[in-house]
Scaffold this motif. Structure first.
Motif, PDB file in Angstrom:
ATOM      1  N   PRO A 244      24.609  23.828  41.822  1.00  0.00           N
ATOM      2  CA  PRO A 244      25.118  25.177  41.545  1.00  0.00           C
ATOM      3  C   PRO A 244      24.603  26.137  42.610  1.00  0.00           C
ATOM      4  CG  PRO A 244      23.268  24.685  40.105  1.00  0.00           C
ATOM      5  CD  PRO A 244      23.546  23.422  40.866  1.00  0.00           C
ATOM      6  N   ARG A 245      25.404  27.146  42.928  1.00  0.00           N
ATOM      7  CA  ARG A 245      24.992  28.131  43.937  1.00  0.00           C
ATOM      8  C   ARG A 245      24.750  29.470  43.255  1.00  0.00           C
ATOM      9  NH1 ARG A 245      27.498  31.850  47.510  1.00  0.00           N
ATOM     10  NH2 ARG A 245      29.577  31.291  46.760  1.00  0.00           N
ATOM     11  N   LEU A 246      23.521  29.969  43.381  1.00  0.00           N
ATOM     12  CA  LEU A 246      23.161  31.244  42.788  1.00  0.00           C
ATOM     13  C   LEU A 246      23.840  32.373  43.549  1.00  0.00           C
ATOM     14  CD1 LEU A 246      21.375  32.590  40.603  1.00  0.00           C
ATOM     15  CD2 LEU A 246      19.570  32.756  42.337  1.00  0.00           C
ATOM     16  N   LEU A 247      24.482  33.274  42.820  1.00  0.00           N
ATOM     17  CA  LEU A 247      25.246  34.362  43.420  1.00  0.00           C
ATOM     18  C   LEU A 247      24.460  35.660  43.387  1.00  0.00           C
ATOM     19  CD1 LEU A 247      28.667  33.633  41.678  1.00  0.00           C
ATOM     20  CD2 LEU A 247      28.057  33.054  44.038  1.00  0.00           C
ATOM     21  N   GLY A 248      24.630  36.459  44.416  1.00  0.00           N
ATOM     22  CA  GLY A 248      24.088  37.811  44.450  1.00  0.00           C
ATOM     23  C   GLY A 248      25.213  38.816  44.578  1.00  0.00           C
ATOM     24  N   LEU A 249      24.874  40.093  44.528  1.00  0.00           N
ATOM     25  CA  LEU A 249      25.907  41.128  44.606  1.00  0.00           C
ATOM     26  C   LEU A 249      26.659  41.085  45.936  1.00  0.00           C
ATOM     27  CD1 LEU A 249      24.182  44.185  42.896  1.00  0.00           C
ATOM     28  CD2 LEU A 249      26.159  42.897  42.078  1.00  0.00           C
TER      29      LEU A 249
ATOM     30  N   ASP B 264      27.619  38.486  47.386  1.00  0.00           N
ATOM     31  CA  ASP B 264      28.673  37.477  47.256  1.00  0.00           C
ATOM     32  C   ASP B 264      29.893  38.053  46.543  1.00  0.00           C
ATOM     33  OD1 ASP B 264      27.297  35.069  48.302  1.00  0.00           O
ATOM     34  OD2 ASP B 264      25.967  35.408  46.592  1.00  0.00           O
ATOM     35  N   LEU B 265      29.687  39.122  45.794  1.00  0.00           N
ATOM     36  CA  LEU B 265      30.730  39.666  44.936  1.00  0.00           C
ATOM     37  C   LEU B 265      31.435  40.868  45.539  1.00  0.00           C
ATOM     38  CD1 LEU B 265      28.694  39.535  41.596  1.00  0.00           C
ATOM     39  CD2 LEU B 265      30.172  37.761  42.559  1.00  0.00           C
ATOM     40  N   LEU B 266      30.674  41.687  46.296  1.00  0.00           N
ATOM     41  CA  LEU B 266      31.214  42.926  46.844  1.00  0.00           C
ATOM     42  C   LEU B 266      31.021  42.970  48.349  1.00  0.00           C
ATOM     43  CD1 LEU B 266      29.890  45.487  44.201  1.00  0.00           C
ATOM     44  CD2 LEU B 266      32.120  44.371  44.255  1.00  0.00           C
ATOM     45  N   ARG B 267      31.917  43.686  49.031  1.00  0.00           N
ATOM     46  CA  ARG B 267      31.797  43.848  50.475  1.00  0.00           C
ATOM     47  C   ARG B 267      30.802  44.950  50.801  1.00  0.00           C
ATOM     48  NH1 ARG B 267      37.413  44.297  50.017  1.00  0.00           N
ATOM     49  NH2 ARG B 267      37.453  46.327  51.041  1.00  0.00           N
ATOM     50  N   GLY B 268      30.327  44.924  52.035  1.00  0.00           N
ATOM     51  CA  GLY B 268      29.429  45.972  52.492  1.00  0.00           C
ATOM     52  C   GLY B 268      27.972  45.545  52.469  1.00  0.00           C
ATOM     53  N   ASP B 269      27.154  46.301  53.203  1.00  0.00           N
ATOM     54  CA  ASP B 269      25.734  45.971  53.311  1.00  0.00           C
ATOM     55  C   ASP B 269      24.923  46.417  52.107  1.00  0.00           C
ATOM     56  OD1 ASP B 269      26.155  44.877  55.828  1.00  0.00           O
ATOM     57  OD2 ASP B 269      25.834  46.803  56.844  1.00  0.00           O
ATOM     58  N   ASN B 270      25.465  47.339  51.322  1.00  0.00           N
ATOM     59  CA  ASN B 270      24.703  47.874  50.192  1.00  0.00           C
ATOM     60  C   ASN B 270      25.600  47.960  48.956  1.00  0.00           C
ATOM     61  OD1 ASN B 270      22.864  49.086  48.515  1.00  0.00           O
ATOM     62  ND2 ASN B 270      22.640  50.958  49.722  1.00  0.00           N
TER      63      ASN B 270
ATOM     64  N   TRP C 193      36.874  39.461  48.675  1.00  0.00           N
ATOM     65  CA  TRP C 193      37.964  38.543  48.335  1.00  0.00           C
ATOM     66  C   TRP C 193      37.724  37.140  48.855  1.00  0.00           C
ATOM     67  CZ3 TRP C 193      41.873  39.524  44.971  1.00  0.00           C
ATOM     68  CH2 TRP C 193      41.911  40.816  44.480  1.00  0.00           C
ATOM     69  N   GLY C 194      36.616  36.943  49.545  1.00  0.00           N
ATOM     70  CA  GLY C 194      36.213  35.597  49.908  1.00  0.00           C
ATOM     71  C   GLY C 194      35.168  35.034  48.965  1.00  0.00           C
ATOM     72  N   GLY C 195      34.802  35.804  47.937  1.00  0.00           N
ATOM     73  CA  GLY C 195      33.799  35.383  46.966  1.00  0.00           C
ATOM     74  C   GLY C 195      34.435  34.904  45.678  1.00  0.00           C
ATOM     75  N   PRO C 196      33.657  34.852  44.600  1.00  0.00           N
ATOM     76  CA  PRO C 196      34.160  34.283  43.347  1.00  0.00           C
ATOM     77  C   PRO C 196      34.966  35.239  42.468  1.00  0.00           C
ATOM     78  CG  PRO C 196      31.832  34.792  43.135  1.00  0.00           C
ATOM     79  CD  PRO C 196      32.200  35.091  44.556  1.00  0.00           C
ATOM     80  N   LEU C 197      34.852  36.560  42.653  1.00  0.00           N
ATOM     81  CA  LEU C 197      35.510  37.486  41.721  1.00  0.00           C
ATOM     82  C   LEU C 197      37.030  37.396  41.698  1.00  0.00           C
ATOM     83  CD1 LEU C 197      33.436  40.801  41.727  1.00  0.00           C
ATOM     84  CD2 LEU C 197      33.367  38.856  40.145  1.00  0.00           C
ATOM     85  N   PRO C 198      37.705  37.033  42.797  1.00  0.00           N
ATOM     86  CA  PRO C 198      39.163  36.880  42.696  1.00  0.00           C
ATOM     87  C   PRO C 198      39.608  35.868  41.647  1.00  0.00           C
ATOM     88  CG  PRO C 198      38.552  37.089  44.989  1.00  0.00           C
ATOM     89  CD  PRO C 198      37.258  37.007  44.205  1.00  0.00           C
TER      90      PRO C 198
END
Length: 544
Positions: free
Chosen positions: A227-232, A234-240, A315-320
């Motif tokens: 399993p791959r642990l996800l962080g923010l 991975d979910l949202l674009r941008g540095d912050n 859109w390259g992460g898991p939320l789509p």
């Protein structure tokens, strides 16, 4: 497992051999065959309690009931009021449920089924002055990533218990008035074969002025061996990404704090957005006492729908996974990105819908990308087809059959045309052409429905145009090379021959079908057939 951690587990009793399995399960299922639900149930003798949620909504509904053997009956409760319930049968191993959802007065029943995807494992540590309990899910699937995740969660519980013992050292030979206690529970917030969201509740009482509650979370992408642990990020674009999330979360916290007669602490910052779970409806952020306010204010939860941060989603992460028409939890016939249904999309048309979609996801102007345009067009095509199918139901039976046949032959023309182009041209630019052509076909089918509505208007010019286009289509497909050399084909040259033969048959079928259609409908089908019979014309600026 680290040797030191294993020794701690053995020393403090975390691996007690006689500990009975807790009868707590997590299920996924459906109500009425279409409404996806997830449910957690705990069985204690004949008592049953737990919660469930509809994936389209995301809010937990409490369940309370009992079982007699395999017979199950539960009430659904909201703020103490009965709002429905479930009756049915459990399998002997409690891993499957079949039955019905029932409204409060019993006048409406909907079929319900659910299958367990995890069973919770209890862990107990007892020693002088301490009682530590823990719980984590044991996933029932056979995939390597699921099995690895189960092991990691077991180690996490054992590690948390060992850490608590180390932080609160008590002499083993003293008789204590009260035990120090810890309850460390890892619960499933959402389960999907590709994504699992977990929430940790840690309740500790170490003899202070009051017990304390702490939250943690972990979100995993499930694929491959681990399993791959996800962080923010991975979910949202941008540095912050925390900065993107902070304003709407803080606004909701302010509203809740005001209702409780208090205020969010000034020290609360975007860095405190560290505990969150994921469901199809959006994020849920958790704040234990002392994070956003004083202990007396209690914990906070903030539900944040994805559309509140749509322009920042990666859109390259898991939320789509949650933002497609066929996503778990998606409302039937409604695009999760724009919120538009089939009728609204059809009214807007292809170009206006695509523009609305790209604005919603923040891919306009310099940020525009071809693959996102394709996604917008694919979404429009699906919605337009849904609207066309709905409108076509009003046609006379014979005309509806013709509409269905036209749609099928158009799909064949499109599929085999682009199979041939890919084998001989390659290049991702073809996907852009295919998406545009598919959306155009959906619009053509909308016009076809109007042309099929009685009375049949005679249109000699349209009939003549149909004959000309169909003849040109047959000539175009006949002019294609019958074979290609292996070095000129991106795949098997035999595949080229198969698709060329299939395209030739589709053109012939379109020609025969056009003879049965009213004049304007025949002209529409003929125009599409001619376009699909010709090779894709890729200009020099579009070549890759």
């Amino acid at each position: 497992m680290p040797i030191r951690l294993l020794c701690l587990m053995l020393l403090f009793g975390a691996l007690l051999p006689g500990l009975a399995e807790e009868l707590r399960y997590y299920y996924t299922g459906t109500v009425n065959g279409a409404l996806a639900v997830q449910m957690e149930l705990s069985f204690d003798g004949d008592r049953v309690e737990g919660h469930y949620f509809y994936e389209t909504v995301g809010a937990d509904l409490r369940l309370d009931g009992n079982r007699t053997g395999t017979a199950l009956a539960m009430e659904e409760l909201v703020d103490g009021k009965v709002t429905g319930g479930f009756t049915g049968r459990l399998s002997a191993d409690l891993r499957a449920i079949t039955g019905s959802w029932v409204n409060p007065d019993g006048t409406r029943k909907l079929p319900f089924t659910a299958t367990a995807v995890a069973q919770y494992k209890p862990v107990l540590v007892k020693r002088p002055g301490y009682e530590l309990t823990g719980r984590y899910p044991v996933f029932l699937g056979e995939g390597a990533a699921l099995q690895a995740l189960t092991k990691q969660l077991g180690w996490r519980v054992a590690g948390a218990q060992a850490a608590f013992l180390k932080e609160t050292v008590r002499a083993p030979d003293v008789e204590y008035v009260a035990d120090f206690t810890q309850e460390y529970s890892i619960g499933i917030a959402y389960y999907h074969p590709e994504l699992i969201s977990l929430l940790v509740h840690e309740y500790v009482d170490a003899g202070g002025a009051h017990p304390n509650l702490r939250y943690a979370s972990a979100n995993y992408a499930i694929a491959g061996e681990q399993p791959r642990l996800l962080g923010l990020r991975d979910l949202l674009r941008g540095d912050n990404p925390q900065a993107t999330l902070f304003p709407p979360v803080k606004a909701d916290l302010d509203r809740q704090a005001t209702a409780r007669g208090t205020a969010v602490w000034e020290l609360f910052t975007a860095d405190d957005l560290s505990v969150y779970t994921l469901r199809p409806a959006g994020f849920t952020f958790y704040f234990a006492p002392y994070v956003a306010g004083p202990y007396a204010a209690g914990p906070y939860q903030v539900a944040l729908p994805y559309h509140a941060v749509m322009t920042a989603i990666n859109w390259g992460g898991p939320l789509p996974l949650f933002l497609r028409l066929d996503s778990p939890g998606a409302k039937p016939g409604v695009d999760p990105v724009t919120g538009l249904g089939a009728a609204e999309a059809a009214k807007l048309g292809m170009d206006a819908f695509a523009e609305r979609y790209l604005q919603a996801v923040g891919f306009t102007g310099e940020n525009a990308t071809a693959w996102m345009v394709r996604q917008a067009l694919d979404t429009y095509t699906a919605l337009k087809h849904a609207w066309n199918d709905r409108e076509a139901k009003a046609l006379p039976a014979a005309r509806h059959t013709q509409y269905t046949r036209v749609r099928a032959v158009m799909a064949r023309l499109l599929a085999h045309r682009y199979a041939l182009e890919w084998l001989t041209c390659g290049g991702t630019i073809l996907y852009d052409f295919a998406a545009d052509d598919a959306a155009g076909q959906a619009d053509t089918l909308g016009a076809l429905i109007d042309a099929l509505r009685p009375p049949d208007a005679k249109d000699p010019a349209a009939r003549a145009l149909a004959r000309a286009d169909l003849a040109a289509a047959q000539a175009a497909v006949a002019a294609r090379p019958r074979t290609v050399a292996a070095e000129e084909c991106l795949g098997d040259p035999q595949d080229y021959a198969v698709h060329l033969s299939a395209l030739t048959r589709a053109v012939a079928d379109a020609h025969a079908l056009a003879q049965e259609l009213p004049d304007r409908a025949a002209a529409l089908l003929a125009a599409v057939t001619l376009e699909m019979a010709k090779p894709v014309a890729i200009g020099p600026d579009e070549e890759e």
